[in-house]
Scaffold this motif. Structure first.
Motif, mmCIF file in Angstrom:
data_model
loop_
_atom_site.group_PDB
_atom_site.id
_atom_site.type_symbol
_atom_site.label_atom_id
_atom_site.label_comp_id
_atom_site.label_asym_id
_atom_site.label_seq_id
_atom_site.Cartn_x
_atom_site.Cartn_y
_atom_site.Cartn_z
ATOM 1 N N UNK A 1 0.839 -1.209 0.000
ATOM 2 C CA UNK A 1 0.000 0.000 0.000
ATOM 3 C C UNK A 1 0.876 1.262 0.000
ATOM 4 N N UNK A 2 2.007 1.203 0.701
ATOM 5 C CA UNK A 2 2.881 2.383 0.785
ATOM 6 C C UNK A 2 3.502 2.714 -0.573
ATOM 7 N N UNK B 1 -8.558 -2.452 -1.484
ATOM 8 C CA UNK B 1 -7.672 -3.024 -0.474
ATOM 9 C C UNK B 1 -8.507 -3.871 0.495
ATOM 10 N N UNK B 2 -7.894 -4.308 1.596
ATOM 11 C CA UNK B 2 -8.569 -5.314 2.437
ATOM 12 C C UNK B 2 -8.301 -5.066 3.917
ATOM 13 N N UNK B 3 -9.061 -5.775 4.759
ATOM 14 C CA UNK B 3 -8.906 -5.629 6.206
ATOM 15 C C UNK B 3 -8.961 -6.982 6.900
ATOM 16 N N UNK B 4 -8.428 -6.997 8.118
ATOM 17 C CA UNK B 4 -8.489 -8.215 8.947
ATOM 18 C C UNK B 4 -7.185 -8.518 9.655
ATOM 19 N N UNK B 5 -6.144 -7.721 9.377
ATOM 20 C CA UNK B 5 -4.846 -8.021 9.982
ATOM 21 C C UNK B 5 -4.194 -6.744 10.480
ATOM 22 N N UNK B 6 -3.439 -6.879 11.575
ATOM 23 C CA UNK B 6 -2.636 -5.743 12.007
ATOM 24 C C UNK B 6 -1.238 -6.231 12.352
ATOM 25 N N UNK B 7 -0.284 -5.347 12.283
ATOM 26 C CA UNK B 7 1.133 -5.705 12.394
ATOM 27 C C UNK B 7 1.608 -5.581 13.838
ATOM 28 N N UNK C 1 -4.459 2.078 6.433
ATOM 29 C CA UNK C 1 -4.426 1.864 4.975
ATOM 30 C C UNK C 1 -4.585 3.189 4.230
ATOM 31 N N UNK C 2 -5.500 4.038 4.716
ATOM 32 C CA UNK C 2 -5.694 5.343 4.061
ATOM 33 C C UNK C 2 -4.396 6.146 4.103
ATOM 34 N N UNK C 3 -3.723 6.079 5.250
ATOM 35 C CA UNK C 3 -2.467 6.824 5.392
ATOM 36 C C UNK C 3 -1.405 6.270 4.432
ATOM 37 N N UNK C 4 -1.275 4.950 4.401
ATOM 38 C CA UNK C 4 -0.264 4.331 3.533
ATOM 39 C C UNK C 4 -0.563 4.640 2.059
ATOM 40 N N UNK D 1 -20.819 5.691 5.023
ATOM 41 C CA UNK D 1 -21.599 6.939 5.092
ATOM 42 C C UNK D 1 -20.700 8.159 5.240
ATOM 43 N N UNK D 2 -19.584 7.992 5.930
ATOM 44 C CA UNK D 2 -18.657 9.121 6.117
ATOM 45 C C UNK D 2 -17.764 9.351 4.900
ATOM 46 N N UNK D 3 -17.798 8.420 3.936
ATOM 47 C CA UNK D 3 -17.055 8.635 2.691
ATOM 48 C C UNK D 3 -15.642 8.071 2.676
ATOM 49 N N UNK D 4 -15.219 7.432 3.777
ATOM 50 C CA UNK D 4 -13.864 6.855 3.750
ATOM 51 C C UNK D 4 -13.833 5.599 2.866
#
Ligand SMILES: NC(=O)c1ccc[n+]([C@@H]2O[C@H](COP(=O)([O-])OP(=O)(O)OC[C@H]3O[C@@H](n4cnc5c(N)ncnc54)[C@H](OP(=O)(O)O)[C@@H]3O)[C@@H](O)[C@H]2O)c1
Length: 306
Positions: free
Chosen positions: A64-65, A83-89, A109-112, A145-148
């Motif tokens: 992602x970076x 992109x995807x979700x479910x894991x953190x480092x 993810x948004x930041x990267x 709803x917030x648009x992210x």
């Protein structure tokens, strides 16, 4: 390039995208930003607008970076970002499907990716027990709803996971990502009919069977990369032998086999797009060519049985 509407979303995606697990470094090659730029520039030049990445492709959101750096210089608007979700480092990637963790994963993810919205945010192949979590989907709906997040999707782990596929519409998920290729046609039986019925977009992943359907590997091939090196030898050789038969009996003479294998996936009416992982601009080029390779019915009898 050709484009299709992704399910009931507002997105028009190229029928060939770029899978970017490779940028994370698991495929036997450490990428530089310059190499990533060359791949993505080639994709753009050929009309590809869809990138599939994930939170856990490489440590600390590496894939992602790379993409975010590229977008910050070349422009975000021209791309559809999945992109995807479910894991953190935490020293290594850990599963975490709690609403609070996924919310943090989204912000990371948004930041990267150096963006303030994700076009398609996909559940990253978790089990049914973590999938069935109202709190998680309620939190995600709020982010829509917030648009992210523009759209939600589900990347199913087993390619026969009807439980998750059949709940998509109810959860406001508009696309399914699933393994589908000439060696693995399982989604044709149950998952694809459900996708068609719910008007879901379908991203066919691993469409080259991890590179085997390029035809460049023979039985006995040895792999050094993290993805293929530990696979069962007998299974791998059986698959590679099947590829040799397919190359002989199904691929028209003079046609690049990787191009053919992607065109094969695209013949199925449920499939919106294929997302082959790419390691070079040359691979992107061969893969993009599948958009204009017309296979006649006899080249692909299996798909019409679905
Ligand atoms: N659970 C999930 O959600 C999940 C799981 C897996 C994948 N994915 C996504 O799906 C994407 C695609 O799947 P994948 O990368 O696992 O498998 P794939 O697309 O079937 O195979 C990719 C590999 O094939 C080879 N290749 C690509 N284009 C080629 C060409 N034109 N000619 C010859 N070889 C070529 C490259 O490896 P070599 O050159 O080294 O052979 C490349 O690394 C991933 O990048 C990722 O974005 C998602």
């Amino acid at each position: 390039m050709k484009y299709r509407r992704l399910g009931s979303t507002e997105l028009k995606v190229s029928v060939v995208g770029v899978g970017t697990w490779q940028f994370g470094g698991d495929w036997g090659k450490a990428f530089t930003q310059r190499e990533v730029d060359e791949i993505l520039d080639k994709a753009y030049e050929l009309g590809i607008n869809l990138l599939d990445t994930a939170e856990c492709y490489g440590p600390h959101h590496r894939s992602e970076t790379f993409i975010g750096d590229y977008l910050s210089r070349r422009g975000r608007d021209r791309w559809v970002l999945a992109t995807k979700f479910g894991h953190h480092w935490e020293d290594k990637w850990q599963h975490d499907w709690s609403a609070a963790s996924v919310h943090r994963q989204l912000d990371e993810s948004l930041k990267a990716l150096q963006t303030d919205y994700i076009d398609l945010y996909q559940f990253h192949s978790g089990d049914n027990d973590v999938f069935d979590n109202d709190e998680l989907w309620t939190m995600l709906d709020k982010q829509v709803q917030e648009g992210k997040i523009r759209n939600l999707g589900i990347s199913i782990g087993s390619n026969d996971n009807l439980h998750q596929t059949s709940k998509a519409k109810e959860l406001n998920a508009k696309a399914i990502q699933v393994v589908y290729n000439r060696l693995d046609k399982k989604p044709e039986t149950r998952v694809f009919p459900s996708c068609i019925e719910q008007d879901l977009g379908v991203l066919a992943r691993v469409p080259l069977a991890s590179g085997f359907l390029s035809g460049k590997y023979k039985p006995g091939a040895v792999f050094e990369d993290n993805v293929r090196k530990n696979r069962d030898r007998t299974d791998m050789d059986a698959q590679l032998a099947e590829v040799e038969t397919i190359a002989r009996e199904e691929v028209p003479q003079g046609t690049d086999m990787a191009t053919w294998a992607l065109a094969w996936c695209l013949k199925h009416p449920a499939v919106t797009t294929v997302i082959p992982g790419c390691k070079s601009p040359e691979q992107v080029e061969a893969n993009a060519a599948s958009a204009s390779l017309e296979l006649v019915k006899d080249d692909h009898p299996q798909a019409w049985k679905a």
